[in-house]
Design an enzyme around this catalytic site. Structure first.
Site, short mmCIF file in Angstrom:
data_model
loop_
_atom_site.label_atom_id
_atom_site.label_comp_id
_atom_site.label_asym_id
_atom_site.label_seq_id
_atom_site.Cartn_x
_atom_site.Cartn_y
_atom_site.Cartn_z
N HIS A 76 -6.26 -20.42 -6.90
CA HIS A 76 -7.56 -20.04 -7.46
C HIS A 76 -7.93 -18.60 -7.11
CE1 HIS A 76 -11.59 -20.54 -8.99
NE2 HIS A 76 -11.41 -21.82 -9.20
N GLU A 115 -6.09 -19.50 -13.66
CA GLU A 115 -5.52 -20.65 -12.95
C GLU A 115 -4.51 -21.38 -13.84
OE1 GLU A 115 -9.00 -22.98 -11.35
OE2 GLU A 115 -10.02 -21.32 -12.36
N HIS A 140 -11.74 -29.92 -8.50
CA HIS A 140 -10.70 -29.47 -7.56
C HIS A 140 -10.57 -30.40 -6.35
CE1 HIS A 140 -10.11 -26.02 -9.99
NE2 HIS A 140 -11.12 -25.30 -9.54
N TYR A 158 -9.07 -14.83 -7.64
CA TYR A 158 -9.88 -14.05 -8.59
C TYR A 158 -9.36 -12.62 -8.57
CZ TYR A 158 -13.52 -17.71 -8.61
OH TYR A 158 -14.22 -18.88 -8.75
N GLN A 208 -6.64 -21.82 -16.98
CA GLN A 208 -8.10 -21.79 -16.97
C GLN A 208 -8.53 -20.35 -16.74
OE1 GLN A 208 -9.98 -24.57 -17.40
NE2 GLN A 208 -12.04 -23.87 -16.97
N ASP A 224 -15.08 -20.06 -19.03
CA ASP A 224 -14.72 -21.08 -18.03
C ASP A 224 -14.01 -22.20 -18.80
OD1 ASP A 224 -14.40 -22.58 -15.78
OD2 ASP A 224 -16.52 -23.05 -15.48
#
Length: 328
Positions: free
Chosen positions: A161, A293, A91, A163, A265, A231
């Site tokens: 990003h 993502e 990132h 969550y 992702q 992941d």
């Protein structure tokens, strides 16, 4: 270190979105569900974003996800992004866009535009980059628009990003996830893509029908061992704006992610170890949330078979993602 964050609050008739200017990060997404319910993970203390926000809700760049050895080549010249994930860059390296103060360019009750100028050589990459992120709330939707231009040919990628955690519990194991992806990019021990694009059939990554995350993470699979769970980059079916994923909590609350990006992702938060404190004052523990993502492919500059992530002068990176939320 970035200047102290300013907090921006956007509202629709059903949603409240709170954005902090450090990292252009989403701190809260609140649904009115017979009372306010937080749907994303955020830091209890907003000042945490000024130190190291751990990517919670942040806008990440210049290049999203992992970059092998921090290395890429542009027009025959090698460039290096400083590593921050073992030998690799993640990132944008140790001082990515998630760590910087973004400027408020436009502000309205239901819409905000934040901007950042990334100088030539920032993160070791060529070109002065002008980046913009727009957040807009309307009804049950949050609309995200990422835009970037460059003065020299360079690699670019932007994403958010956040969550998601829809039940207010300590983990998302009782959430069901569906992703419209028939292929994925497997990873090696360092979580870098191997360069293969494989069908999801018969793997934990076959989420074309909703599956309980607890069941998926319990499967005996080397890819899950490497990722500490999910992941992985899933290659979305179709093109243009379409539904990428649907996440449903045990409460019946749900979020749908729509995007025009080629991949997503899926990350189930293996790294959460209690060091960060969530909005409710509890420590964030393993699998506290799931990130969805929307993105280009990880390590794309080092895999000729992956979609091109180069942006040239006169072109623009354009990426649109919508979060639609509700309750069954």
């Amino acid at each position: 270190m970035s200047a102290p964050s300013r907090t921006l609050v956007l509202r629709s008739d059903r949603l409240v979105l709170e954005v902090v200017t450090t990292g252009a990060a989403v701190r809260r997404l609140v649904l009115d569900d017979d009372g306010p319910v937080d749907l994303v993970l955020g830091h209890r203390d907003p000042a945490t974003y000024d130190d190291d926000g751990g990517y919670l809700g942040a806008t990440v760049g210049r290049f999203t996800n992992r970059l092998g050895g921090g290395r890429l080549v542009v027009d025959g010249t090698e460039h290096r992004v400083p590593p921050n994930d073992g030998a690799n860059a993640l990132h944008g390296g140790p001082v990515g866009w998630d760590r910087l103060a973004w400027e408020v360019l436009e502000e309205a009750p239901d819409r905000v535009v934040l901007g950042l100028t990334s100088p030539d050589g920032d993160q070791g990459l060529p070109g002065e980059v002008t980046a913009r992120v727009t957040y807009e709330v309307a009804g049950d939707e949050v609309r995200l628009h990422h835009h970037a231009t460059t003065s020299a040919t360079t690699y670019l990628g932007m994403t958010n990003h956040a969550y998601f955690s829809l039940d207010g519990g300590p983990d998302v194991l009782e959430h069901r996830l569906e992703v419209g992806a028939s292929a994925f990019t497997p990873v090696g021990a360092d979580l870098l893509p191997t360069g293969e694009v494989l069908p999801v059939d018969g793997t934990p990554f076959d989420l074309r029908r909703a599956r309980l995350l607890r069941d998926v993470l319990a499967l005996d699979d080397e890819q899950l061992v490497r990722g500490g769970g999910l992941d992985h980059n899933l290659v979305l079916d179709g093109s243009g704006m379409r539904r990428a994923a649907r996440l449903v909590g045990a409460s019946g609350r749900w979020v749908e992610v729509h995007t025009d990006r080629p991949a997503v992702q899926v990350y189930t938060g293996a790294h959460f170890d209690g060091a960060l404190t969530g909005l409710d004052g509890r420590p964030l523990l393993r699998h506290a949330g799931v990130a969805l993502e929307t993105q280009g492919y990880p390590d794309a500059p080092n895999h000729p078979g992956f979609p091109d992530a180069l942006v040239r002068p006169g072109e623009a990176l354009e990426a649109r993602t919508t979060w639609r939320v509700g309750r069954d």
